[in-house]
Design a protein around this motif. Structure first.
Motif, PDB file in Angstrom:
ATOM      1  N   PHE A 179     -46.379 -69.522 -54.180  1.00  0.00           N
ATOM      2  CA  PHE A 179     -45.338 -69.707 -55.194  1.00  0.00           C
ATOM      3  C   PHE A 179     -44.945 -68.348 -55.958  1.00  0.00           C
ATOM      4  O   PHE A 179     -43.947 -68.123 -56.480  1.00  0.00           O
ATOM      5  CB  PHE A 179     -46.082 -70.757 -56.313  1.00  0.00           C
ATOM      6  CG  PHE A 179     -46.259 -71.825 -55.995  1.00  0.00           C
ATOM      7  CD1 PHE A 179     -45.258 -72.442 -54.698  1.00  0.00           C
ATOM      8  CD2 PHE A 179     -46.965 -72.871 -56.527  1.00  0.00           C
ATOM      9  CE1 PHE A 179     -45.555 -73.897 -54.561  1.00  0.00           C
ATOM     10  CE2 PHE A 179     -46.938 -74.358 -56.277  1.00  0.00           C
ATOM     11  CZ  PHE A 179     -46.424 -74.614 -55.174  1.00  0.00           C
ATOM     12  N   SER A 180     -46.256 -67.470 -56.097  1.00  0.00           N
ATOM     13  CA  SER A 180     -46.085 -65.990 -56.735  1.00  0.00           C
ATOM     14  C   SER A 180     -45.041 -65.211 -55.759  1.00  0.00           C
ATOM     15  O   SER A 180     -44.331 -64.205 -56.625  1.00  0.00           O
ATOM     16  CB  SER A 180     -47.303 -65.183 -56.540  1.00  0.00           C
ATOM     17  OG  SER A 180     -48.211 -66.037 -57.433  1.00  0.00           O
ATOM     18  N   THR A 181     -44.603 -65.698 -54.630  1.00  0.00           N
ATOM     19  CA  THR A 181     -43.539 -64.947 -53.871  1.00  0.00           C
ATOM     20  C   THR A 181     -42.134 -65.295 -53.993  1.00  0.00           C
ATOM     21  O   THR A 181     -41.335 -64.827 -53.434  1.00  0.00           O
ATOM     22  CB  THR A 181     -44.028 -65.021 -52.307  1.00  0.00           C
ATOM     23  OG1 THR A 181     -43.677 -66.478 -52.019  1.00  0.00           O
ATOM     24  CG2 THR A 181     -45.156 -64.663 -52.114  1.00  0.00           C
ATOM     25  N   LEU A 182     -41.801 -66.410 -54.802  1.00  0.00           N
ATOM     26  CA  LEU A 182     -40.679 -67.211 -54.621  1.00  0.00           C
ATOM     27  C   LEU A 182     -39.779 -66.672 -55.707  1.00  0.00           C
ATOM     28  O   LEU A 182     -38.299 -67.234 -55.936  1.00  0.00           O
ATOM     29  CB  LEU A 182     -40.894 -68.730 -55.067  1.00  0.00           C
ATOM     30  CG  LEU A 182     -41.509 -69.256 -53.849  1.00  0.00           C
ATOM     31  CD1 LEU A 182     -41.688 -70.947 -54.120  1.00  0.00           C
ATOM     32  CD2 LEU A 182     -40.930 -69.289 -52.650  1.00  0.00           C
ATOM     33  N   ASN A 183     -39.958 -65.955 -56.603  1.00  0.00           N
ATOM     34  CA  ASN A 183     -39.090 -65.190 -57.509  1.00  0.00           C
ATOM     35  C   ASN A 183     -38.537 -66.120 -58.568  1.00  0.00           C
ATOM     36  O   ASN A 183     -37.475 -66.393 -59.119  1.00  0.00           O
ATOM     37  CB  ASN A 183     -37.665 -64.552 -56.924  1.00  0.00           C
ATOM     38  CG  ASN A 183     -37.704 -63.221 -56.433  1.00  0.00           C
ATOM     39  OD1 ASN A 183     -38.545 -62.457 -57.287  1.00  0.00           O
ATOM     40  ND2 ASN A 183     -37.170 -62.993 -55.761  1.00  0.00           N
ATOM     41  N   LEU A 184     -39.541 -67.112 -59.000  1.00  0.00           N
ATOM     42  CA  LEU A 184     -39.402 -68.063 -60.023  1.00  0.00           C
ATOM     43  C   LEU A 184     -40.261 -67.988 -61.292  1.00  0.00           C
ATOM     44  O   LEU A 184     -40.457 -68.776 -61.943  1.00  0.00           O
ATOM     45  CB  LEU A 184     -39.549 -69.531 -59.418  1.00  0.00           C
ATOM     46  CG  LEU A 184     -38.603 -69.881 -58.397  1.00  0.00           C
ATOM     47  CD1 LEU A 184     -38.981 -71.074 -57.532  1.00  0.00           C
ATOM     48  CD2 LEU A 184     -37.068 -69.884 -58.632  1.00  0.00           C
ATOM     49  N   ASP A 185     -40.744 -66.549 -61.497  1.00  0.00           N
ATOM     50  CA  ASP A 185     -41.527 -66.317 -62.637  1.00  0.00           C
ATOM     51  C   ASP A 185     -42.691 -67.517 -62.592  1.00  0.00           C
ATOM     52  O   ASP A 185     -42.908 -67.901 -63.661  1.00  0.00           O
ATOM     53  CB  ASP A 185     -40.737 -66.871 -64.031  1.00  0.00           C
ATOM     54  CG  ASP A 185     -39.513 -65.786 -64.333  1.00  0.00           C
ATOM     55  OD1 ASP A 185     -39.522 -64.954 -63.483  1.00  0.00           O
ATOM     56  OD2 ASP A 185     -38.636 -66.232 -65.167  1.00  0.00           O
ATOM     57  N   PHE A 186     -43.168 -67.533 -61.588  1.00  0.00           N
ATOM     58  CA  PHE A 186     -44.577 -68.678 -61.413  1.00  0.00           C
ATOM     59  C   PHE A 186     -45.670 -67.866 -62.051  1.00  0.00           C
ATOM     60  O   PHE A 186     -46.335 -66.729 -62.199  1.00  0.00           O
ATOM     61  CB  PHE A 186     -44.883 -68.765 -59.943  1.00  0.00           C
ATOM     62  CG  PHE A 186     -46.081 -69.796 -59.857  1.00  0.00           C
ATOM     63  CD1 PHE A 186     -46.021 -71.079 -60.129  1.00  0.00           C
ATOM     64  CD2 PHE A 186     -47.250 -69.075 -59.320  1.00  0.00           C
ATOM     65  CE1 PHE A 186     -47.193 -71.830 -60.095  1.00  0.00           C
ATOM     66  CE2 PHE A 186     -48.469 -69.740 -59.468  1.00  0.00           C
ATOM     67  CZ  PHE A 186     -48.544 -71.274 -59.872  1.00  0.00           C
ATOM     68  N   HIS A 187     -46.288 -68.563 -62.972  1.00  0.00           N
ATOM     69  CA  HIS A 187     -47.472 -68.249 -63.244  1.00  0.00           C
ATOM     70  C   HIS A 187     -48.734 -69.293 -63.404  1.00  0.00           C
ATOM     71  O   HIS A 187     -48.152 -70.499 -63.581  1.00  0.00           O
ATOM     72  CB  HIS A 187     -47.636 -67.723 -64.779  1.00  0.00           C
ATOM     73  CG  HIS A 187     -47.113 -68.400 -65.800  1.00  0.00           C
ATOM     74  ND1 HIS A 187     -45.714 -68.587 -66.058  1.00  0.00           N
ATOM     75  CD2 HIS A 187     -47.771 -69.025 -66.806  1.00  0.00           C
ATOM     76  CE1 HIS A 187     -45.455 -69.438 -66.982  1.00  0.00           C
ATOM     77  NE2 HIS A 187     -46.721 -69.784 -67.601  1.00  0.00           N
ATOM     78  N   VAL A 188     -49.763 -69.013 -63.245  1.00  0.00           N
ATOM     79  CA  VAL A 188     -51.011 -69.915 -63.267  1.00  0.00           C
ATOM     80  C   VAL A 188     -51.171 -70.510 -64.628  1.00  0.00           C
ATOM     81  O   VAL A 188     -51.358 -69.573 -65.543  1.00  0.00           O
ATOM     82  CB  VAL A 188     -52.098 -69.219 -62.696  1.00  0.00           C
ATOM     83  CG1 VAL A 188     -53.438 -70.274 -62.892  1.00  0.00           C
ATOM     84  CG2 VAL A 188     -52.176 -69.196 -61.256  1.00  0.00           C
ATOM     85  N   THR A 189     -51.400 -71.793 -64.946  1.00  0.00           N
ATOM     86  CA  THR A 189     -51.736 -72.137 -66.437  1.00  0.00           C
ATOM     87  C   THR A 189     -52.709 -72.529 -66.609  1.00  0.00           C
ATOM     88  O   THR A 189     -53.328 -72.783 -67.932  1.00  0.00           O
ATOM     89  CB  THR A 189     -50.652 -73.456 -66.657  1.00  0.00           C
ATOM     90  OG1 THR A 189     -50.760 -74.308 -65.626  1.00  0.00           O
ATOM     91  CG2 THR A 189     -49.147 -73.042 -66.832  1.00  0.00           C
ATOM     92  N   GLN A 190     -53.824 -72.988 -65.417  1.00  0.00           N
ATOM     93  CA  GLN A 190     -55.278 -73.459 -65.576  1.00  0.00           C
ATOM     94  C   GLN A 190     -56.094 -72.460 -64.531  1.00  0.00           C
ATOM     95  O   GLN A 190     -55.575 -72.571 -63.640  1.00  0.00           O
ATOM     96  CB  GLN A 190     -55.062 -74.809 -65.084  1.00  0.00           C
ATOM     97  CG  GLN A 190     -55.189 -75.566 -66.568  1.00  0.00           C
ATOM     98  CD  GLN A 190     -55.603 -77.256 -66.353  1.00  0.00           C
ATOM     99  OE1 GLN A 190     -54.903 -77.597 -65.293  1.00  0.00           O
ATOM    100  NE2 GLN A 190     -56.380 -77.575 -66.946  1.00  0.00           N
TER     101      GLN A 190
END
Lengths: 147, 147
Positions: free
Chosen positions: B131-142
């Motif tokens: 997900f971190s490679t998808l350019n969608l501002d992904f961040h882990v929430t937990q």
């Protein structure tokens, strides 16, 4: 446009928006429309070009909103599955808390219930009238007498 | 964000893209992710604003394409149903011709198969990395230790 024969077996082709053909599933259990983008060889929504993805979403969202209001749906179900018919097609299904399969998804739940010819003509005429109001360049592709 | 408790019972919250939380269904039968737009009180995709609809589609299509490639899917299934859990959520399911329910849809087909803790951690770590490679501002929430 070459339709998968299984789509034509189960559905009436009603007409076409700017990008997608719109079909009515021959199952009187639920008002159930299917959008088929007028592009050959597509199986996943992301196979479409960016412009076509945008147009598909415009048509899909407008169709969902129209069907929900016109048929007083409790919930709309929308899905692109394609496990049996690979040709890209997107289901738009009006669901009621009182329908035969609720709350389960409709696929495989119950055999299709036939429309009478009168019911089918009425349903299609109602949809044609509604689709024409959606600003999506709708036009009928088959006259009723050709069906 | 208030999640419907049934979503939290069945899923792990992995993180968040710009608009949507991304959850992993606790069902080892299929790699199965769910997008939940970070907006309260939505039940249909067309309840979202135009900008949010566009962002949802961007995230959904990128997720589908990533999952298909990463897990070598035969077909992706994508659906917004919501007959049981009304809170707007969109299923993204990796399907194989060899999976337990093929070619039927997955809902109601078979009981969920539990992940072992090791399998679950591996699956989540793999998804987080992707997900971190998808350019969608992904961040882990937990963090994993909070689960």
């Amino acid at each position: 446009m070459n339709f998968d024969p299984r789509l034509l077996k189960d559905c009436e082709v009603i007409g076409k928006f700017k990008l997608c053909y719109v079909l009515l599933m021959r199952d009187a259990n639920y008002p159930w429309c299917i959008l088929v983008p007028d592009r050959e060889g597509m199986t996943e929504v992301f196979d479409l070009s960016g412009d076509d993805q945008h147009q598909l979403n415009t048509e899909s969202y407008a169709l969902l909103e129209y069907l929900k209001k016109e048929f007083n749906a409790d919930k709309m179900n929308v899905a692109a599955l394609g496990n049996v018919v690979a040709q890209l097609h997107i289901h738009h299904i009006v669901r009621y808390k009182t329908d035969i399969a609720w709350p389960a998804p409709v696929w495989g739940a119950f055999p299709a219930k036939a429309y009478s010819q009168v019911e089918l003509d009425q349903r299609i005429n109602r949809l044609v009238k509604g689709f024409s109001t959606l600003n999506l360049d709708f036009h009928v592709t088959q006259e009723p007498s050709d069906r």
